[in-house]
Design a protein around this motif. Structure first.
Motif, mmCIF file in Angstrom:
data_model
loop_
_atom_site.group_PDB
_atom_site.id
_atom_site.type_symbol
_atom_site.label_atom_id
_atom_site.label_comp_id
_atom_site.label_asym_id
_atom_site.label_seq_id
_atom_site.Cartn_x
_atom_site.Cartn_y
_atom_site.Cartn_z
ATOM 1 N N ASN A 54 -31.293 25.165 -7.565
ATOM 2 C CA ASN A 54 -30.779 24.227 -8.560
ATOM 3 C C ASN A 54 -30.140 24.874 -9.787
ATOM 4 O O ASN A 54 -29.282 24.267 -10.429
ATOM 5 N N ARG A 55 -30.557 26.097 -10.101
ATOM 6 C CA ARG A 55 -30.039 26.728 -11.320
ATOM 7 C C ARG A 55 -30.226 28.235 -11.216
ATOM 8 O O ARG A 55 -31.195 28.706 -10.608
ATOM 9 N N VAL A 56 -29.289 28.983 -11.799
ATOM 10 C CA VAL A 56 -29.403 30.442 -11.832
ATOM 11 C C VAL A 56 -29.174 30.944 -13.248
ATOM 12 O O VAL A 56 -28.540 30.277 -14.065
ATOM 13 N N ALA A 57 -29.697 32.142 -13.523
ATOM 14 C CA ALA A 57 -29.525 32.768 -14.835
ATOM 15 C C ALA A 57 -29.467 34.271 -14.671
ATOM 16 O O ALA A 57 -30.185 34.844 -13.836
ATOM 17 N N PHE A 58 -28.611 34.924 -15.450
ATOM 18 C CA PHE A 58 -28.555 36.385 -15.519
ATOM 19 C C PHE A 58 -29.471 36.852 -16.637
ATOM 20 O O PHE A 58 -29.544 36.228 -17.696
ATOM 21 N N SER A 59 -30.152 37.975 -16.418
ATOM 22 C CA SER A 59 -30.899 38.596 -17.509
ATOM 23 C C SER A 59 -29.909 39.174 -18.519
ATOM 24 O O SER A 59 -28.762 39.492 -18.169
ATOM 25 N N VAL A 305 -22.212 23.517 -4.561
ATOM 26 C CA VAL A 305 -22.653 24.539 -5.511
ATOM 27 C C VAL A 305 -23.213 23.834 -6.740
ATOM 28 O O VAL A 305 -22.565 22.965 -7.325
ATOM 29 N N THR A 306 -24.417 24.216 -7.133
ATOM 30 C CA THR A 306 -25.142 23.509 -8.183
ATOM 31 C C THR A 306 -25.117 24.206 -9.535
ATOM 32 O O THR A 306 -25.326 23.576 -10.572
ATOM 33 N N SER A 307 -24.867 25.523 -9.534
ATOM 34 C CA SER A 307 -24.975 26.273 -10.787
ATOM 35 C C SER A 307 -24.120 27.527 -10.729
ATOM 36 O O SER A 307 -23.953 28.133 -9.663
ATOM 37 N N VAL A 308 -23.569 27.909 -11.875
ATOM 38 C CA VAL A 308 -22.798 29.151 -11.978
ATOM 39 C C VAL A 308 -22.966 29.713 -13.374
ATOM 40 O O VAL A 308 -23.076 28.970 -14.354
ATOM 41 N N VAL A 309 -23.007 31.049 -13.470
ATOM 42 C CA VAL A 309 -23.107 31.692 -14.776
ATOM 43 C C VAL A 309 -22.443 33.065 -14.707
ATOM 44 O O VAL A 309 -22.511 33.747 -13.682
ATOM 45 N N PHE A 310 -21.786 33.461 -15.805
ATOM 46 C CA PHE A 310 -21.194 34.793 -15.908
ATOM 47 C C PHE A 310 -22.274 35.833 -16.194
ATOM 48 O O PHE A 310 -23.282 35.541 -16.847
ATOM 49 N N SER A 311 -22.025 37.048 -15.728
ATOM 50 C CA SER A 311 -22.878 38.175 -16.109
ATOM 51 C C SER A 311 -22.594 38.552 -17.558
ATOM 52 O O SER A 311 -21.535 38.217 -18.097
ATOM 53 N N PRO A 312 -23.521 39.264 -18.210
ATOM 54 C CA PRO A 312 -23.311 39.629 -19.611
ATOM 55 C C PRO A 312 -22.066 40.483 -19.862
ATOM 56 O O PRO A 312 -21.493 40.437 -20.945
ATOM 57 N N ASP A 313 -21.628 41.263 -18.850
ATOM 58 C CA ASP A 313 -20.415 42.070 -19.041
ATOM 59 C C ASP A 313 -19.148 41.342 -18.599
ATOM 60 O O ASP A 313 -18.041 41.858 -18.748
ATOM 61 N N GLY A 314 -19.292 40.146 -18.028
ATOM 62 C CA GLY A 314 -18.144 39.336 -17.645
ATOM 63 C C GLY A 314 -17.475 39.738 -16.348
ATOM 64 O O GLY A 314 -16.490 39.117 -15.944
ATOM 65 N N ASN A 315 -17.999 40.763 -15.664
ATOM 66 C CA ASN A 315 -17.369 41.245 -14.440
ATOM 67 C C ASN A 315 -17.846 40.523 -13.182
ATOM 68 O O ASN A 315 -17.230 40.655 -12.123
ATOM 69 N N ARG A 316 -18.950 39.797 -13.296
ATOM 70 C CA ARG A 316 -19.501 39.099 -12.145
ATOM 71 C C ARG A 316 -19.860 37.665 -12.531
ATOM 72 O O ARG A 316 -20.056 37.360 -13.705
ATOM 73 N N VAL A 317 -19.952 36.814 -11.522
ATOM 74 C CA VAL A 317 -20.585 35.518 -11.690
ATOM 75 C C VAL A 317 -21.618 35.372 -10.584
ATOM 76 O O VAL A 317 -21.486 35.970 -9.510
ATOM 77 N N VAL A 318 -22.638 34.592 -10.857
ATOM 78 C CA VAL A 318 -23.630 34.276 -9.838
ATOM 79 C C VAL A 318 -23.652 32.764 -9.674
ATOM 80 O O VAL A 318 -23.524 32.015 -10.643
ATOM 81 N N SER A 319 -23.742 32.329 -8.426
ATOM 82 C CA SER A 319 -23.729 30.897 -8.127
ATOM 83 C C SER A 319 -24.905 30.542 -7.224
ATOM 84 O O SER A 319 -25.435 31.398 -6.505
ATOM 85 N N ALA A 320 -25.290 29.278 -7.263
ATOM 86 C CA ALA A 320 -26.400 28.791 -6.448
ATOM 87 C C ALA A 320 -25.972 27.513 -5.746
ATOM 88 O O ALA A 320 -25.144 26.765 -6.261
ATOM 89 N N GLY A 321 -26.573 27.258 -4.590
ATOM 90 C CA GLY A 321 -26.126 26.095 -3.839
ATOM 91 C C GLY A 321 -27.197 25.327 -3.102
ATOM 92 O O GLY A 321 -28.342 25.768 -2.955
ATOM 93 N N LEU A 322 -26.766 24.178 -2.615
ATOM 94 C CA LEU A 322 -27.626 23.345 -1.788
ATOM 95 C C LEU A 322 -27.878 23.998 -0.434
ATOM 96 O O LEU A 322 -28.743 23.541 0.318
ATOM 97 N N ASP A 323 -27.129 25.064 -0.129
ATOM 98 C CA ASP A 323 -27.321 25.794 1.127
ATOM 99 C C ASP A 323 -28.464 26.802 1.046
ATOM 100 O O ASP A 323 -28.635 27.625 1.929
#
Length: 329
Positions: A54-59, A305-323
């Protein structure tokens, strides 16, 4: 191959994979390999949840990713290797919200059972459980100084807690329907909330005064985010649109359309130049805020896809899904 290509263009990656796997080996030429590679453009696919994520977060240091699952767990992953570092168990119902503290030492999670838990991010030890919401908690967010935690709930309220004592210090009432998303401004002086009443509200954190109400979307608003400089607000709605607002005046600055289904999540890049959005149409889209156009479309999830967030350096994103997967791009 032609059908697989059509499904790729439509973003139906699961069907692409099924059609490619059904293709006889003697017919698997360069175009088969090309389409197969398109289905796996992500850096990592993290599999461990047994229900929707349902949700993701980068440290804050970008080394770890936390995911909140409908399976009642929070999983902490190594963001480089994909290794499962911790599995946090304790919620009695699915987990809908997760957030790292600004120093990365703690992790907060909110559950459909109404409880908010704060964990030690290194050991996985449960530090405190915050109770007070009468219905599901759908999102959580730490203040920039890490001393307070906000939670958004189906009970139509936002609560602000003292993380150390567990005391409820503010309760924000004003939404006429459930509150789905919550975010602190970078200076910590304001709090934004996204409601199923179609509005985004901005509150003063000092006393809880409502200072701005945006009629943001015709129907549900699923998420809200402040830009890194605090000047803009982004919202994601059931109307499939992603919108950007002036956080002081409430004037609409951008209206991004392109998703084929409702938009569930938004995240600004650390430099404030880009915006990522996640949709039930199975895609993540990256938008260029100036001049206001779509950049990348990330396809790989086989369900919404339920959630997306950028990494702290902006080079990556992480996403989460109903899959049931988490993907790093």
């Amino acid at each position: 191959i032609a059908l697989a290509n059509e499904n790729w263009r439509a973003g139906n990656v699961g069907e692409v994979e099924r059609q490619l796997d059904a293709c006889p080996e003697l017919m698997r030429h360069w175009e088969w390999g090309y389409l197969k590679r398109l289905c796996h453009l992500d850096l990592l696919t993290l599999e461990g949840h047994t229900n929707a994520v349902n949700r993701v977060a980068f440290s804050p240091d970008g080394k770890h990713v936390a995911s909140a699952g409908g399976d009642r767990t929070v999983i902490v992953w190594d963001a480089i290797s994909g290794r499962e570092v911790l599995t946090l168990k304790g919620h009695t119902r699915g987990v809908a919200g997760v957030a790292f503290s600004p120093d990365g030492d703690r992790l907060a999670s909110g559950s459909l059972g109404g409880a908010v838990k704060v964990w030690d991010a290194a050991s996985g030890r449960e530090v405190v459980t915050l109770t007070g919401h009468t219905q599901s908690v759908l999102d959580v967010a730490f203040s920039p100084d890490g001393k307070r935690l906000a939670s958004a709930s189906l009970d139509r309220t936002v609560k602000v807690w003292d993380v150390t004592s567990g005391e409820e210090v503010l309760i924000l009432k004003g939404h006429t329907a459930s509150v789905r998303g919550v975010a602190f401004s970078p200076d910590g002086k304001r709090l934004a909330s996204a409601g199923y009443d179609g509005s985004v509200k901005v509150w003063e954190t000092a006393g809880g005064k409502e200072v701005l109400t945006l009629a943001a979307h015709p129907f549900f608003v699923f998420d809200v985010a402040f830009s890194p400089d605090g000047k803009w607000l982004a919202s994601a709605g059931q109307d499939k649109a992603v919108k950007v607002w002036d956080a002081a005046s409430g004037q609409k600055v951008r209206n991004f359309t392109g998703h084929a289904d409702l938009a569930r999540s938004v995240s600004f890049s650390p430099d404030g130049k880009r915006l990522a959005s996640a949709s039930i149409d199975r895609t993540v889209r990256i938008w260029e805020l100036s001049p206001g156009r779509q950049g990348l479309t990330l396809k790989g999830h086989t369900r919404g896809v339920t959630s997306v967030v950028f990494s702290p350096d902006g080079n990556r994103v992480v996403s989460a899904g109903l899959d049931r997967t988490v993907k790093v791009w």
